[in-house]
Design a protein around this motif. Sequence first.
Motif, PDB file in Angstrom:
ATOM      1  N   ILE A 149       0.873  -1.181   0.000  1.00 26.05           N
ATOM      2  CA  ILE A 149       0.000   0.000   0.000  1.00 26.05           C
ATOM      3  C   ILE A 149       0.906   1.226   0.000  1.00 26.05           C
ATOM      4  CG2 ILE A 149      -1.874   1.217   1.178  1.00 26.05           C
ATOM      5  CD1 ILE A 149      -2.606  -1.714   0.492  1.00 26.05           C
ATOM      6  N   ALA A 150       0.729   2.057  -1.029  1.00 30.24           N
ATOM      7  CA  ALA A 150       1.524   3.292  -1.112  1.00 30.24           C
ATOM      8  C   ALA A 150       0.605   4.471  -0.833  1.00 30.24           C
ATOM      9  CB  ALA A 150       2.129   3.427  -2.505  1.00 30.24           C
ATOM     10  N   VAL A 151       1.130   5.434  -0.104  1.00 32.88           N
ATOM     11  CA  VAL A 151       0.304   6.626   0.190  1.00 32.88           C
ATOM     12  C   VAL A 151       1.169   7.882   0.068  1.00 32.88           C
ATOM     13  CG1 VAL A 151       0.675   6.412   2.716  1.00 32.88           C
ATOM     14  CG2 VAL A 151      -1.285   7.707   1.843  1.00 32.88           C
ATOM     15  N   GLY A 152       0.607   8.917  -0.525  1.00 27.40           N
ATOM     16  CA  GLY A 152       1.286  10.208  -0.567  1.00 27.40           C
ATOM     17  C   GLY A 152       1.225  10.779   0.840  1.00 27.40           C
ATOM     18  N   ASN A 153       2.368  10.896   1.517  1.00 29.46           N
ATOM     19  CA  ASN A 153       2.346  11.394   2.912  1.00 29.46           C
ATOM     20  C   ASN A 153       2.995  12.758   3.045  1.00 29.46           C
ATOM     21  OD1 ASN A 153       5.078  10.384   2.645  1.00 29.46           O
ATOM     22  ND2 ASN A 153       5.219  10.477   4.877  1.00 29.46           N
ATOM     23  N   VAL A 197       0.827  -6.372   4.441  1.00 29.03           N
ATOM     24  CA  VAL A 197       1.729  -6.028   3.317  1.00 29.03           C
ATOM     25  C   VAL A 197       2.449  -4.717   3.630  1.00 29.03           C
ATOM     26  CG1 VAL A 197       0.354  -7.234   1.553  1.00 29.03           C
ATOM     27  CG2 VAL A 197      -0.127  -4.814   2.048  1.00 29.03           C
ATOM     28  N   PRO A 198       3.592  -4.479   2.959  1.00 27.62           N
ATOM     29  CA  PRO A 198       4.365  -3.270   3.275  1.00 27.62           C
ATOM     30  C   PRO A 198       3.602  -1.972   3.027  1.00 27.62           C
ATOM     31  CG  PRO A 198       5.675  -4.770   1.944  1.00 27.62           C
ATOM     32  CD  PRO A 198       4.277  -5.326   1.973  1.00 27.62           C
ATOM     33  N   LEU A 199       3.991  -0.960   3.819  1.00 34.04           N
ATOM     34  CA  LEU A 199       3.469   0.400   3.679  1.00 34.04           C
ATOM     35  C   LEU A 199       4.579   1.246   3.049  1.00 34.04           C
ATOM     36  CD1 LEU A 199       1.262   2.537   4.537  1.00 34.04           C
ATOM     37  CD2 LEU A 199       2.572   2.808   6.657  1.00 34.04           C
ATOM     38  N   LEU A 200       4.207   2.069   2.060  1.00 37.83           N
ATOM     39  CA  LEU A 200       5.201   2.881   1.355  1.00 37.83           C
ATOM     40  C   LEU A 200       4.796   4.345   1.451  1.00 37.83           C
ATOM     41  CD1 LEU A 200       5.100   0.483  -1.688  1.00 37.83           C
ATOM     42  CD2 LEU A 200       7.024   0.651  -0.086  1.00 37.83           C
ATOM     43  N   GLY A 201       5.680   5.194   1.934  1.00 34.38           N
ATOM     44  CA  GLY A 201       5.390   6.627   2.091  1.00 34.38           C
ATOM     45  C   GLY A 201       5.981   7.396   0.916  1.00 34.38           C
ATOM     46  N   VAL A 202       5.102   7.987   0.108  1.00 36.84           N
ATOM     47  CA  VAL A 202       5.524   8.584  -1.168  1.00 36.84           C
ATOM     48  C   VAL A 202       5.524  10.104  -1.111  1.00 36.84           C
ATOM     49  CG1 VAL A 202       4.839   8.829  -3.602  1.00 36.84           C
ATOM     50  CG2 VAL A 202       4.715   6.581  -2.488  1.00 36.84           C
ATOM     51  N   ASP A 203       6.570  10.700  -1.677  1.00 36.60           N
ATOM     52  CA  ASP A 203       6.630  12.158  -1.868  1.00 36.60           C
ATOM     53  C   ASP A 203       5.765  12.498  -3.090  1.00 36.60           C
ATOM     54  OD1 ASP A 203       7.458  14.685  -3.027  1.00 36.60           O
ATOM     55  OD2 ASP A 203       9.184  14.637  -1.688  1.00 36.60           O
ATOM     56  N   HIS A 204       4.718  13.270  -2.850  1.00 41.84           N
ATOM     57  CA  HIS A 204       3.739  13.607  -3.894  1.00 41.84           C
ATOM     58  C   HIS A 204       4.399  14.250  -5.126  1.00 41.84           C
ATOM     59  CE1 HIS A 204      -0.224  15.193  -5.271  1.00 41.84           C
ATOM     60  NE2 HIS A 204       0.529  16.159  -5.751  1.00 41.84           N
ATOM     61  N   VAL A 205       5.358  15.132  -4.894  1.00 42.58           N
ATOM     62  CA  VAL A 205       5.975  15.869  -6.011  1.00 42.58           C
ATOM     63  C   VAL A 205       6.809  14.914  -6.867  1.00 42.58           C
ATOM     64  CG1 VAL A 205       7.331  17.871  -6.676  1.00 42.58           C
ATOM     65  CG2 VAL A 205       6.009  17.921  -4.574  1.00 42.58           C
ATOM     66  N   LEU A 260       9.515   0.203  -3.139  1.00 50.07           N
ATOM     67  CA  LEU A 260       9.475  -1.228  -2.792  1.00 50.07           C
ATOM     68  C   LEU A 260      10.723  -1.928  -3.334  1.00 50.07           C
ATOM     69  CD1 LEU A 260       7.639  -3.402  -1.471  1.00 50.07           C
ATOM     70  CD2 LEU A 260       6.656  -3.800  -3.731  1.00 50.07           C
ATOM     71  N   LEU A 261      11.056  -1.624  -4.608  1.00 53.47           N
ATOM     72  CA  LEU A 261      12.241  -2.242  -5.221  1.00 53.47           C
ATOM     73  C   LEU A 261      13.512  -1.847  -4.464  1.00 53.47           C
ATOM     74  CD1 LEU A 261      11.783  -1.957  -9.101  1.00 53.47           C
ATOM     75  CD2 LEU A 261      11.384  -3.915  -7.602  1.00 53.47           C
ATOM     76  N   ALA A 262      13.521  -0.594  -3.980  1.00 51.10           N
ATOM     77  CA  ALA A 262      14.714  -0.112  -3.259  1.00 51.10           C
ATOM     78  C   ALA A 262      14.722  -0.578  -1.802  1.00 51.10           C
ATOM     79  CB  ALA A 262      14.758   1.409  -3.321  1.00 51.10           C
ATOM     80  N   GLY A 263      13.652  -1.258  -1.370  1.00 54.41           N
ATOM     81  CA  GLY A 263      13.568  -1.720   0.023  1.00 54.41           C
ATOM     82  C   GLY A 263      13.310  -0.582   1.004  1.00 54.41           C
ATOM     83  N   ASP A 264      12.810   0.525   0.472  1.00 55.24           N
ATOM     84  CA  ASP A 264      12.579   1.718   1.300  1.00 55.24           C
ATOM     85  C   ASP A 264      11.147   1.688   1.842  1.00 55.24           C
ATOM     86  OD1 ASP A 264      12.634   4.189   2.424  1.00 55.24           O
ATOM     87  OD2 ASP A 264      13.209   5.282   0.598  1.00 55.24           O
ATOM     88  N   LEU A 265      10.949   0.879   2.888  1.00 54.99           N
ATOM     89  CA  LEU A 265       9.598   0.668   3.418  1.00 54.99           C
ATOM     90  C   LEU A 265       9.317   1.603   4.602  1.00 54.99           C
ATOM     91  CD1 LEU A 265       9.544  -3.264   3.511  1.00 54.99           C
ATOM     92  CD2 LEU A 265       9.194  -1.731   1.561  1.00 54.99           C
ATOM     93  N   ALA A 266       8.047   1.981   4.731  1.00 55.92           N
ATOM     94  CA  ALA A 266       7.639   2.777   5.899  1.00 55.92           C
ATOM     95  C   ALA A 266       7.074   1.817   6.952  1.00 55.92           C
ATOM     96  CB  ALA A 266       6.591   3.799   5.482  1.00 55.92           C
TER      97      ALA A 266
END
Length: 377
Positions: A82-86, A110-118, A359-365
């Motif tokens: 689950i990815a979210v713009g945070n 499942v993993p949580l992904l914190g995304v930069d909106h820009v 996710l590919l980079a393993g950068d999980l929140a």
Amino acid sequence: MSRPGRSLILGIETSCDETAAAVVENGWLVRGARVATQHELHRPYGGVVPELASRAHVDVLTPTLAGAIEASGVDAADLTAIAVGNRPGLVGSLVVGVAAAKAMSWSLGVPLLGVDHVLAHLVAARLREPAKVSGTFVAAAEAPDTPDLPQLGLVVSGGHTSLYAVPDAGSPRVLGSTLDDAVGEAFDKAAKILGLGHPGGPAIERLAAGVTREAADARVRLPRSLLGRGSLDFSFSGLKTALLYAVRGQPEKGPDGKTRFPRSEADLPEAERAALAAAFQFAAVDVIVKKLGRALEALAAEGTPPGAVVLGGGVSANRHLRERVTAWAEARGLPCRLPAPAHCVDNGAMIAAAGHDLLLAGDLADLRLPAVSTGPR
Ligand code: KG4
Ligand code: ZN
């Protein structure tokens, strides 16, 4: 069950006035998407009212999520992450999406992904819609070309106007940004000055359609602020003020000491308002194209000439901007990556695509993921 190596990511976007969700396969294929826009809600106020925005997200997020998952034809249990713009955005709005994303990530395991909106706007150009018959998925679209990195990136939205050097997925470097208004904000304010509705960008584009550069120049030549020699920053506040004076005349002091304009936008005939809208659009787009040229020169001088130019953000839906940037890139032999109009404005699919890279980079929140009003850039 998800196949190994295949990702099915739910992207959630609630940073401003769009409640959006989408399921994206492998970082580019939009399986299903839903957007609930709040334009009508904010229209009477001529801009986004934060408290109303967050309440509306609360009201529509659950059906929007359910709708996107249903449209994608996959089961929630098949989601990979689950990815979210945070960040960045209105905190009261962001927190609605972030809370829902945490709940889904936790309940589905499942993993949580914190995304930069820009940064998500910068990957929107690789999104593709599959073929569907009566809403049912029948075939994948053709995969986008492999990214021609490094790229020259440009995000033009309601909150940002920034140029980026994009050496690889996920780590763009800011080359220049706006010092005052974002270009989308300038479009919105220009629309208000011309008595048009919110959001202003599409309204200006419609009014300006068909007005030639000669006709616009004949009415008024608005300033193109390029800042210092070689500057990669932007400034749109002078353009907005010049438009205000062109529409309403030079302000004068009345007998009560208050400043008054000699006329209002309603005093202008439609054709004149159209010429002024076009004059504004030509000036804003001229500046953007000029700055792209400067950024290209700067990257070449650094020894990292880009392999393509990539755009994103609501203003990249503007037809005049798209034509000008396409012609500019073509003249330089540069591939130009423009998102489909639906992927230019805020959407869940771009959040899922950017989440795929995390996710590919393993950068999980994790469940401590905050909603943050400002981004790092
Ligand atoms: O990316 P976006 O949906 O939200 C932000 O991240 O800010 O961008 C919204 C901005 C608004 O300022 C809107 O007026 C502008 O994008 N916009 C346009 C067009 N469509 C949306 N500006 C110019 N021409 C358009 N066709
Ligand atoms: Zn945006």
